[in-house]
Write a protein that holds these residues in place. Structure first.
Motif, PDB file in Angstrom:
ATOM      1  N   LEU A  76       0.817  -1.220   0.000  1.00  0.00           N
ATOM      2  CA  LEU A  76       0.000   0.000   0.000  1.00  0.00           C
ATOM      3  C   LEU A  76       0.847   1.265   0.000  1.00  0.00           C
ATOM      4  N   LEU A  77       2.155   1.133   0.276  1.00  0.00           N
ATOM      5  CA  LEU A  77       2.970   2.328   0.458  1.00  0.00           C
ATOM      6  C   LEU A  77       3.121   3.087  -0.848  1.00  0.00           C
ATOM      7  N   PRO A  78       3.035   4.416  -0.802  1.00  0.00           N
ATOM      8  CA  PRO A  78       3.338   5.192  -1.995  1.00  0.00           C
ATOM      9  C   PRO A  78       4.852   5.202  -2.231  1.00  0.00           C
ATOM     10  N   THR A  79       5.269   5.426  -3.455  1.00  0.00           N
ATOM     11  CA  THR A  79       6.670   5.473  -3.891  1.00  0.00           C
ATOM     12  C   THR A  79       7.420   4.194  -3.555  1.00  0.00           C
TER      13      THR A  79
ATOM     14  N   LEU B  23      16.760   2.772  15.502  1.00  0.00           N
ATOM     15  CA  LEU B  23      17.401   4.085  15.466  1.00  0.00           C
ATOM     16  C   LEU B  23      17.908   4.433  14.078  1.00  0.00           C
ATOM     17  N   LEU B  24      18.177   3.428  13.257  1.00  0.00           N
ATOM     18  CA  LEU B  24      18.782   3.665  11.952  1.00  0.00           C
ATOM     19  C   LEU B  24      17.764   4.129  10.928  1.00  0.00           C
ATOM     20  N   HIS B  25      16.548   3.643  11.012  1.00  0.00           N
ATOM     21  CA  HIS B  25      15.590   3.895   9.935  1.00  0.00           C
ATOM     22  C   HIS B  25      14.791   5.158  10.188  1.00  0.00           C
ATOM     23  N   ARG B  26      14.319   5.776   9.089  1.00  0.00           N
ATOM     24  CA  ARG B  26      13.425   6.921   9.201  1.00  0.00           C
ATOM     25  C   ARG B  26      12.056   6.573   8.663  1.00  0.00           C
ATOM     26  N   HIS B  27      11.919   5.361   8.204  1.00  0.00           N
ATOM     27  CA  HIS B  27      10.667   4.901   7.625  1.00  0.00           C
ATOM     28  C   HIS B  27       9.874   4.205   8.723  1.00  0.00           C
ATOM     29  N   PRO B  28       8.638   4.628   9.018  1.00  0.00           N
ATOM     30  CA  PRO B  28       7.929   4.035  10.159  1.00  0.00           C
ATOM     31  C   PRO B  28       7.695   2.536  10.021  1.00  0.00           C
ATOM     32  N   VAL B  29       7.452   2.049   8.813  1.00  0.00           N
ATOM     33  CA  VAL B  29       7.210   0.612   8.658  1.00  0.00           C
ATOM     34  C   VAL B  29       8.492  -0.181   8.934  1.00  0.00           C
ATOM     35  N   ALA B  30       9.625   0.345   8.459  1.00  0.00           N
ATOM     36  CA  ALA B  30      10.898  -0.343   8.724  1.00  0.00           C
ATOM     37  C   ALA B  30      11.210  -0.324  10.216  1.00  0.00           C
ATOM     38  N   MET B  31      10.871   0.796  10.894  1.00  0.00           N
ATOM     39  CA  MET B  31      11.083   0.849  12.342  1.00  0.00           C
ATOM     40  C   MET B  31      10.236  -0.195  13.057  1.00  0.00           C
ATOM     41  N   LEU B  79      -0.993   3.869  12.244  1.00  0.00           N
ATOM     42  CA  LEU B  79      -0.371   5.194  12.411  1.00  0.00           C
ATOM     43  C   LEU B  79       0.568   5.499  11.248  1.00  0.00           C
ATOM     44  N   ALA B  80       1.331   4.498  10.806  1.00  0.00           N
ATOM     45  CA  ALA B  80       2.277   4.720   9.705  1.00  0.00           C
ATOM     46  C   ALA B  80       1.527   5.085   8.434  1.00  0.00           C
ATOM     47  N   LEU B  81       0.424   4.379   8.174  1.00  0.00           N
ATOM     48  CA  LEU B  81      -0.332   4.681   6.959  1.00  0.00           C
ATOM     49  C   LEU B  81      -0.986   6.051   7.051  1.00  0.00           C
ATOM     50  N   ALA B  82      -1.431   6.432   8.269  1.00  0.00           N
ATOM     51  CA  ALA B  82      -1.987   7.771   8.435  1.00  0.00           C
ATOM     52  C   ALA B  82      -0.926   8.830   8.170  1.00  0.00           C
ATOM     53  N   LEU B  83       0.330   8.527   8.536  1.00  0.00           N
ATOM     54  CA  LEU B  83       1.436   9.460   8.281  1.00  0.00           C
ATOM     55  C   LEU B  83       1.692   9.564   6.777  1.00  0.00           C
ATOM     56  N   PRO B  90       8.010  10.074   3.995  1.00  0.00           N
ATOM     57  CA  PRO B  90       7.964  10.554   5.366  1.00  0.00           C
ATOM     58  C   PRO B  90       9.301  10.441   6.085  1.00  0.00           C
ATOM     59  N   ASP B  91       9.501  11.364   6.983  1.00  0.00           N
ATOM     60  CA  ASP B  91      10.620  11.297   7.910  1.00  0.00           C
ATOM     61  C   ASP B  91       9.990  11.243   9.292  1.00  0.00           C
ATOM     62  N   ILE B  92      10.396  10.252  10.076  1.00  0.00           N
ATOM     63  CA  ILE B  92       9.719  10.041  11.354  1.00  0.00           C
ATOM     64  C   ILE B  92       9.993  11.211  12.304  1.00  0.00           C
ATOM     65  N   ASP B  93      11.104  11.951  12.065  1.00  0.00           N
ATOM     66  CA  ASP B  93      11.419  13.071  12.946  1.00  0.00           C
ATOM     67  C   ASP B  93      10.458  14.234  12.760  1.00  0.00           C
TER      68      ASP B  93
END
Lengths: 184, 100
Positions: A76-79, B23-31, B79-83, B90-93
Protein backbone atom coordinates in the motif's frame (compact mmCIF):
# COMPACT_ATOMS: atom_id res chain seq x y z
CA UNK A 1 21.95 -32.37 24.38
CA UNK A 2 24.79 -32.67 21.88
CA UNK A 3 22.42 -33.98 19.23
CA UNK A 4 20.41 -30.77 19.60
CA UNK A 5 23.40 -28.48 19.27
CA UNK A 6 23.80 -28.47 15.50
CA UNK A 7 20.13 -27.73 14.64
CA UNK A 8 20.01 -25.09 17.38
CA UNK A 9 23.15 -23.42 16.05
CA UNK A 10 21.74 -23.51 12.53
CA UNK A 11 18.45 -21.94 13.68
CA UNK A 12 20.30 -19.23 15.63
CA UNK A 13 22.46 -18.46 12.59
CA UNK A 14 19.46 -18.14 10.27
CA UNK A 15 17.62 -15.96 12.81
CA UNK A 16 20.61 -13.62 13.21
CA UNK A 17 21.31 -13.33 9.48
CA UNK A 18 17.68 -12.66 8.57
CA UNK A 19 17.43 -10.05 11.35
CA UNK A 20 20.51 -8.32 9.93
CA UNK A 21 18.92 -8.32 6.48
CA UNK A 22 15.69 -6.81 7.92
CA UNK A 23 17.66 -3.98 9.49
CA UNK A 24 20.16 -3.28 6.72
CA UNK A 25 18.16 -3.64 3.52
CA UNK A 26 16.71 -0.45 2.10
CA UNK A 27 13.57 -1.71 0.41
CA UNK A 28 10.68 -2.63 2.74
CA UNK A 29 9.47 -5.51 0.56
CA UNK A 30 12.77 -7.36 1.01
CA UNK A 31 12.71 -6.53 4.72
CA UNK A 32 9.21 -8.01 5.05
CA UNK A 33 10.23 -11.22 3.29
CA UNK A 34 13.31 -11.46 5.49
CA UNK A 35 11.08 -10.93 8.53
CA UNK A 36 9.11 -13.97 7.37
CA UNK A 37 12.32 -16.05 7.28
CA UNK A 38 13.21 -14.69 10.73
CA UNK A 39 9.90 -15.68 12.29
CA UNK A 40 10.03 -19.13 10.67
CA UNK A 41 13.52 -19.72 12.08
CA UNK A 42 12.31 -18.62 15.51
CA UNK A 43 9.42 -21.08 15.27
CA UNK A 44 11.97 -23.79 14.51
CA UNK A 45 14.01 -22.69 17.54
CA UNK A 46 10.92 -22.85 19.78
CA UNK A 47 10.13 -26.34 18.50
CA UNK A 48 13.73 -27.42 19.15
CA UNK A 49 13.46 -26.03 22.68
CA UNK A 50 10.54 -28.46 23.13
CA UNK A 51 7.84 -25.78 23.26
CA UNK A 52 5.38 -27.00 20.63
CA UNK A 53 2.57 -24.63 21.61
CA UNK A 54 4.65 -21.49 21.26
CA UNK A 55 6.12 -22.78 18.00
CA UNK A 56 2.64 -23.29 16.55
CA UNK A 57 1.54 -19.89 17.87
CA UNK A 58 4.58 -18.27 16.28
CA UNK A 59 3.74 -19.93 12.96
CA UNK A 60 0.06 -19.00 13.00
CA UNK A 61 0.12 -15.55 14.62
CA UNK A 62 3.50 -14.25 13.52
CA UNK A 63 4.22 -15.79 10.14
CA UNK A 64 0.60 -16.11 9.21
CA UNK A 65 -0.90 -12.86 10.43
CA UNK A 66 1.65 -10.20 11.35
CA UNK A 67 4.12 -10.69 8.50
CA UNK A 68 1.30 -10.90 5.97
CA UNK A 69 -0.10 -7.67 7.45
CA UNK A 70 3.32 -6.08 6.93
CA UNK A 71 3.37 -7.32 3.33
CA UNK A 72 -0.05 -5.79 2.70
CA UNK A 73 1.03 -2.46 4.15
CA UNK A 74 4.23 -2.48 2.09
CA UNK A 75 2.20 -2.93 -1.07
CA UNK A 76 0.00 0.00 0.00
CA UNK A 77 2.97 2.33 0.46
CA UNK A 78 3.34 5.19 -1.99
CA UNK A 79 6.67 5.47 -3.89
CA UNK A 80 7.36 1.81 -3.21
CA UNK A 81 8.41 2.54 0.37
CA UNK A 82 11.32 4.73 -0.65
CA UNK A 83 13.11 6.20 2.32
CA UNK A 84 15.48 9.03 3.09
CA UNK A 85 18.96 7.66 3.71
CA UNK A 86 20.25 7.81 7.28
CA UNK A 87 22.68 10.60 8.03
CA UNK A 88 25.92 10.15 9.93
CA UNK A 89 24.63 11.15 13.34
CA UNK A 90 21.83 8.62 13.07
CA UNK A 91 24.27 5.82 12.20
CA UNK A 92 26.52 6.83 15.10
CA UNK A 93 23.56 6.96 17.47
CA UNK A 94 22.39 3.49 16.39
CA UNK A 95 25.89 2.07 16.79
CA UNK A 96 26.39 3.53 20.24
CA UNK A 97 22.94 2.50 21.49
CA UNK A 98 23.09 -1.06 20.21
CA UNK A 99 26.69 -1.46 21.34
CA UNK A 100 25.95 -0.29 24.86
CA UNK A 101 22.83 -2.49 24.98
CA UNK A 102 24.92 -5.43 23.86
CA UNK A 103 27.57 -4.79 26.51
CA UNK A 104 24.94 -4.36 29.23
CA UNK A 105 23.10 -7.54 28.34
CA UNK A 106 26.34 -9.47 27.95
CA UNK A 107 27.35 -8.36 31.43
CA UNK A 108 24.02 -9.45 32.88
CA UNK A 109 23.87 -12.70 30.97
CA UNK A 110 27.59 -13.40 31.29
CA UNK A 111 26.98 -15.74 34.18
CA UNK A 112 25.30 -18.02 31.70
CA UNK A 113 22.14 -20.02 31.91
CA UNK A 114 21.50 -21.96 35.10
CA UNK A 115 21.74 -25.71 34.73
CA UNK A 116 18.55 -27.06 33.23
CA UNK A 117 16.19 -28.99 35.41
CA UNK A 118 15.03 -32.34 34.08
CA UNK A 119 12.54 -31.57 31.32
CA UNK A 120 8.90 -31.66 32.31
CA UNK A 121 5.96 -31.99 30.00
CA UNK A 122 5.13 -28.57 28.56
CA UNK A 123 2.55 -29.80 26.07
CA UNK A 124 -0.84 -28.22 25.34
CA UNK A 125 -2.39 -29.70 28.47
CA UNK A 126 0.15 -28.04 30.79
CA UNK A 127 -0.09 -24.74 28.90
CA UNK A 128 -3.88 -24.79 29.09
CA UNK A 129 -3.76 -25.38 32.83
CA UNK A 130 -1.26 -22.53 33.22
CA UNK A 131 -3.30 -20.12 31.06
CA UNK A 132 -6.36 -20.62 33.25
CA UNK A 133 -4.31 -20.93 36.42
CA UNK A 134 -4.08 -18.24 39.07
CA UNK A 135 -0.86 -16.62 37.79
CA UNK A 136 -1.66 -15.82 34.17
CA UNK A 137 -5.46 -15.80 34.12
CA UNK A 138 -5.94 -12.01 34.38
CA UNK A 139 -3.34 -11.26 31.72
CA UNK A 140 -4.82 -13.91 29.48
CA UNK A 141 -8.34 -12.55 29.86
CA UNK A 142 -7.14 -9.00 29.26
CA UNK A 143 -5.77 -9.95 25.84
CA UNK A 144 -9.35 -10.10 24.52
CA UNK A 145 -10.20 -6.42 25.21
CA UNK A 146 -6.67 -5.52 24.09
CA UNK A 147 -7.26 -7.01 20.66
CA UNK A 148 -10.71 -5.41 20.46
CA UNK A 149 -9.34 -1.98 21.35
CA UNK A 150 -6.49 -2.39 18.85
CA UNK A 151 -8.94 -3.26 16.11
CA UNK A 152 -11.27 -0.36 16.85
CA UNK A 153 -8.28 1.98 17.27
CA UNK A 154 -6.87 1.06 13.88
CA UNK A 155 -10.22 1.79 12.21
CA UNK A 156 -10.58 5.10 14.09
CA UNK A 157 -7.04 6.25 13.20
CA UNK A 158 -7.59 5.35 9.58
CA UNK A 159 -10.97 7.09 9.33
CA UNK A 160 -9.83 10.19 11.16
CA UNK A 161 -7.06 10.85 8.67
CA UNK A 162 -9.23 10.22 5.70
CA UNK A 163 -9.24 13.28 3.46
CA UNK A 164 -12.58 14.86 4.17
CA UNK A 165 -12.61 16.82 0.92
CA UNK A 166 -13.66 13.71 -0.89
CA UNK A 167 -16.95 13.71 0.93
CA UNK A 168 -17.55 17.38 1.69
CA UNK A 169 -16.61 19.04 -1.58
CA UNK A 170 -18.14 16.64 -3.96
CA UNK A 171 -18.50 18.38 -7.30
CA UNK A 172 -22.10 18.66 -8.36
CA UNK A 173 -23.05 16.17 -10.94
CA UNK A 174 -23.19 17.74 -14.37
CA UNK A 175 -26.51 17.11 -15.93
CA UNK A 176 -26.21 16.82 -19.65
CA UNK A 177 -29.17 18.21 -21.53
CA UNK A 178 -30.94 15.38 -23.09
CA UNK A 179 -31.72 15.52 -26.68
CA UNK A 180 -35.02 14.26 -27.70
CA UNK A 181 -34.83 12.00 -30.65
CA UNK A 182 -37.96 11.49 -32.48
CA UNK A 183 -38.25 8.17 -34.09
CA UNK A 184 -40.43 7.84 -36.99
CA UNK B 1 24.60 -25.99 28.95
CA UNK B 2 26.35 -24.95 25.76
CA UNK B 3 23.06 -24.89 23.87
CA UNK B 4 21.41 -22.66 26.48
CA UNK B 5 24.28 -20.21 26.31
CA UNK B 6 24.03 -20.23 22.53
CA UNK B 7 20.36 -19.27 22.69
CA UNK B 8 21.12 -16.62 25.33
CA UNK B 9 23.74 -15.04 23.08
CA UNK B 10 21.43 -15.15 20.09
CA UNK B 11 18.66 -13.42 22.01
CA UNK B 12 21.05 -10.68 23.17
CA UNK B 13 22.38 -10.11 19.67
CA UNK B 14 18.87 -10.04 18.21
CA UNK B 15 17.77 -7.39 20.69
CA UNK B 16 20.81 -5.23 19.86
CA UNK B 17 20.17 -5.63 16.11
CA UNK B 18 16.55 -4.60 16.60
CA UNK B 19 17.51 -1.53 18.65
CA UNK B 20 20.01 -0.49 15.99
CA UNK B 21 17.33 -0.90 13.33
CA UNK B 22 14.85 1.29 15.21
CA UNK B 23 17.40 4.09 15.47
CA UNK B 24 18.78 3.66 11.95
CA UNK B 25 15.59 3.89 9.94
CA UNK B 26 13.43 6.92 9.20
CA UNK B 27 10.67 4.90 7.63
CA UNK B 28 7.93 4.03 10.16
CA UNK B 29 7.21 0.61 8.66
CA UNK B 30 10.90 -0.34 8.72
CA UNK B 31 11.08 0.85 12.34
CA UNK B 32 8.12 -1.35 13.23
CA UNK B 33 9.85 -4.35 11.68
CA UNK B 34 12.88 -3.71 13.89
CA UNK B 35 10.58 -3.49 16.93
CA UNK B 36 9.18 -6.88 15.97
CA UNK B 37 12.72 -8.29 16.00
CA UNK B 38 13.20 -6.94 19.54
CA UNK B 39 9.92 -8.54 20.64
CA UNK B 40 11.02 -11.83 19.11
CA UNK B 41 14.31 -11.66 21.00
CA UNK B 42 12.47 -11.15 24.29
CA UNK B 43 10.14 -14.02 23.46
CA UNK B 44 13.08 -16.30 22.74
CA UNK B 45 14.47 -15.49 26.19
CA UNK B 46 11.10 -16.22 27.83
CA UNK B 47 10.87 -19.56 26.04
CA UNK B 48 14.41 -20.44 27.08
CA UNK B 49 13.53 -19.64 30.69
CA UNK B 50 10.41 -21.78 30.46
CA UNK B 51 12.49 -24.68 29.21
CA UNK B 52 15.30 -24.30 31.74
CA UNK B 53 12.96 -24.00 34.70
CA UNK B 54 10.31 -26.37 33.39
CA UNK B 55 7.68 -23.71 34.01
CA UNK B 56 4.43 -23.72 32.03
CA UNK B 57 3.50 -20.21 33.27
CA UNK B 58 6.38 -18.75 31.31
CA UNK B 59 5.29 -20.58 28.19
CA UNK B 60 1.81 -19.08 28.44
CA UNK B 61 3.45 -15.68 28.95
CA UNK B 62 5.24 -16.22 25.64
CA UNK B 63 1.87 -16.82 23.99
CA UNK B 64 0.52 -13.58 25.49
CA UNK B 65 3.56 -11.72 24.13
CA UNK B 66 2.66 -13.01 20.67
CA UNK B 67 -0.85 -11.55 20.98
CA UNK B 68 0.66 -8.28 22.25
CA UNK B 69 2.91 -8.13 19.19
CA UNK B 70 -0.13 -8.52 16.95
CA UNK B 71 -1.96 -5.62 18.63
CA UNK B 72 1.16 -3.43 18.49
CA UNK B 73 1.64 -4.15 14.78
CA UNK B 74 -1.97 -3.25 13.99
CA UNK B 75 -1.86 0.12 15.77
CA UNK B 76 1.64 0.95 14.52
CA UNK B 77 0.84 0.19 10.91
CA UNK B 78 -2.38 2.23 11.07
CA UNK B 79 -0.37 5.19 12.41
CA UNK B 80 2.28 4.72 9.70
CA UNK B 81 -0.33 4.68 6.96
CA UNK B 82 -1.99 7.77 8.44
CA UNK B 83 1.44 9.46 8.28
CA UNK B 84 1.81 8.46 4.63
CA UNK B 85 -1.42 10.22 3.76
CA UNK B 86 0.13 13.53 4.74
CA UNK B 87 3.45 13.08 3.00
CA UNK B 88 4.59 10.56 0.42
CA UNK B 89 8.21 10.46 1.60
CA UNK B 90 7.96 10.55 5.37
CA UNK B 91 10.62 11.30 7.91
CA UNK B 92 9.72 10.04 11.35
CA UNK B 93 11.42 13.07 12.95
CA UNK B 94 8.88 15.40 11.37
CA UNK B 95 5.93 13.75 13.08
CA UNK B 96 6.36 15.83 16.20
CA UNK B 97 2.71 16.05 17.02
CA UNK B 98 -0.23 13.75 16.62
CA UNK B 99 -3.48 15.55 16.08
CA UNK B 100 -6.82 14.45 14.93
Amino acid sequence: MSSLFVPLALGCLVALLSALVVVLVRRPIYAAISLLVHSLSLAALFALLSEPMVAVGQLIIYSGAIVVLFLFVVTLLPTGGRELSPNGSRIAMAGVASGSLLVAFAAVLGVGAPPAKPPVDLGPYAVGLALFGPNVLIAFELTAPLLLVAMIGAVVIWRRHEPSSRVAHKPPAVVEPRHLVMHR
Amino acid sequence: MISENLVLGTSTLLFAIGAAGVLLHRHPVAMLMAVEIMLNAANLLIVLGARVNGNADAESAALIVLVLAAAEAVIGLALALALFRRKPLPDIDEAVEIRG
